[in-house]
Write a protein that holds these residues in place. Structure first.
Motif, mmCIF file in Angstrom:
data_model
loop_
_atom_site.group_PDB
_atom_site.id
_atom_site.type_symbol
_atom_site.label_atom_id
_atom_site.label_comp_id
_atom_site.label_asym_id
_atom_site.label_seq_id
_atom_site.Cartn_x
_atom_site.Cartn_y
_atom_site.Cartn_z
ATOM 1 N N PRO A 190 -7.110 2.452 4.013
ATOM 2 C CA PRO A 190 -7.780 2.742 2.737
ATOM 3 C C PRO A 190 -8.386 4.136 2.704
ATOM 4 O O PRO A 190 -8.578 4.759 3.757
ATOM 5 N N VAL A 199 0.845 -1.204 0.000
ATOM 6 C CA VAL A 199 0.000 0.000 0.000
ATOM 7 C C VAL A 199 0.890 1.269 0.000
ATOM 8 O O VAL A 199 0.575 2.244 -0.679
ATOM 9 N N VAL A 202 -8.157 -3.714 -2.102
ATOM 10 C CA VAL A 202 -7.664 -4.722 -1.161
ATOM 11 C C VAL A 202 -8.866 -5.461 -0.575
ATOM 12 O O VAL A 202 -9.847 -4.834 -0.176
ATOM 13 N N VAL A 256 -4.441 -1.498 6.486
ATOM 14 C CA VAL A 256 -4.614 -1.201 5.048
ATOM 15 C C VAL A 256 -4.589 0.312 4.786
ATOM 16 O O VAL A 256 -4.131 0.750 3.733
ATOM 17 N N VAL A 313 -6.989 3.847 -2.660
ATOM 18 C CA VAL A 313 -7.160 2.448 -2.238
ATOM 19 C C VAL A 313 -8.558 2.229 -1.649
ATOM 20 O O VAL A 313 -8.974 2.935 -0.732
ATOM 21 N N TRP A 315 1.886 1.957 -3.491
ATOM 22 C CA TRP A 315 0.764 2.532 -4.244
ATOM 23 C C TRP A 315 0.602 4.006 -3.896
ATOM 24 O O TRP A 315 0.367 4.840 -4.764
ATOM 25 N N ARG A 316 0.736 4.322 -2.613
ATOM 26 C CA ARG A 316 0.572 5.716 -2.166
ATOM 27 C C ARG A 316 1.631 6.616 -2.809
ATOM 28 O O ARG A 316 1.345 7.739 -3.212
#
Ligand code: AMP
Length: 281
Positions: A140, A14, A51, A138, A24, A17-18
């Motif tokens: 998100p 994650v 996710v 996570v 997310v 990705w950030r």
């Protein structure tokens, strides 16, 4: 799609990705996935990455409940996640989520006192604790929950507001079988006779919808019509049929202005839930 078992692997993925500026979406589940779960995963596709957690959380089961018999099939779950467009599955062991010395909990008062909270006294403490942990793992932007578990959705929304969690909670519609039965991992417990008998839940919910459409607002009248439908089925035993306020989950005598019409019924040994949200006019 990647499947990981450790918190570190989720965090590393994650974080990457950030760094890339991606958003997310997150779908928490207990596994044995069906089209209901897949609809949440598809809804989460509005984010750049999705996710899904698959974790049968012991903390939300009571001592006499079905933790030991709950269906499991991780290979099938992977396929369902792939089909629905998930990017990462987090499927931890219990020991990864709960260290030996674990002793911190997230709990709630009013909203958890009625409906399923009455029959399952420690359930929402387990749900709030595990969802908080999963949110912290996570991190998100948005998380997706089914309206099938209406009280859970209300509890999670309250928790996120009360504890200033920076996550948008999205409620998704109930997905049903063709004959009306709400999809549930627990439907696999039903034998052929019980499967037929289980239709009393969706029939009663439909009746409540019809009465509401026809302008009936008196809770007692709606509950009585639903009760008659369920009681006509010998394999069914009512846990509760209640009409509660959408904000407090406390019982209300009229659905005027909006209400949650919710039920839990045992079909044989299997406890099933269903509901209808009346948003008001
Ligand atoms: P569970 O695996 O039962 O904990 O469910 C995970 C998520 O899927 C929860 O947010 C449920 O509300 C949602 N869900 C389960 N069944 C359905 C369904 N039939 N329709 C929509 N969402 C569902």
């Amino acid at each position: 799609m990647v499947v990981v078992k450790t918190i570190k692997e989720v965090r590393d993925t994650v974080k990457q990705w950030r760094k890339e500026g991606l958003t997310v979406g997150f779908v928490p589940t207990m596994g044995y996935l069906h089209e209901g779960h897949q609809s949440l995963i598809r809804a989460a596709g509005e984010n750049d990455r999705v996710v899904v957690s698959i974790f049968l959380n012991p903390m939300q089961f009571g001592p006499t409940e079905d933790l030991a018999t709950y269906p499991k099939d991780i290979e099938r779950d992977k396929q369902k996640c792939l089909e629905a467009g998930a990017d990462l599955i987090f499927a931890p062991e219990v020991s990864e989520m709960y260290e030996d010395n674990f002793q911190s909990y997230v709990d709630m008062n009013l909203l958890t006192e009625e409906l399923c909270g009455l029959t399952r006294p420690c359930h929402f403490r387990g749900v709030c604790t595990v969802v908080t942990k999963l949110f912290n793992i996570v991190k998100p932007d948005k998380a997706y929950f089914g309206k099938k578990d209406a009280q859970q959705l209300a509890v999670i929304k309250r928790m996120v507001a009360d504890l200033n969690m920076d996550i948008e909670i999205v409620g998704c519609p109930i997905i049903r079988e063709e004959d009306g039965l709400a999809k549930s991992s627990r439907n696999t417990y039903l034998n052929a006779d019980e499967r037929k008998a289980a239709l009393v839940l969706s029939k009663a919910v439909k009746k409540a919808e019809e009465l509401t459409e026809n302008g009936v607002r008196n809770s007692a009248e709606i509950i009585s019509a639903m009760t008659s439908i369920v009681e006509a089925e010998p394999l069914a035993k009512i846990d509760y049929i209640k009409i509660v306020s959408l904000d407090t989950m406390q019982q209300i005598s009229s659905t005027e202005g909006g209400a949650l019409i919710a039920m839990a019924v045992y079909i044989g040994k299997t406890r099933l839930i269903d509901n209808f949200f009346y948003e008001g006019e």
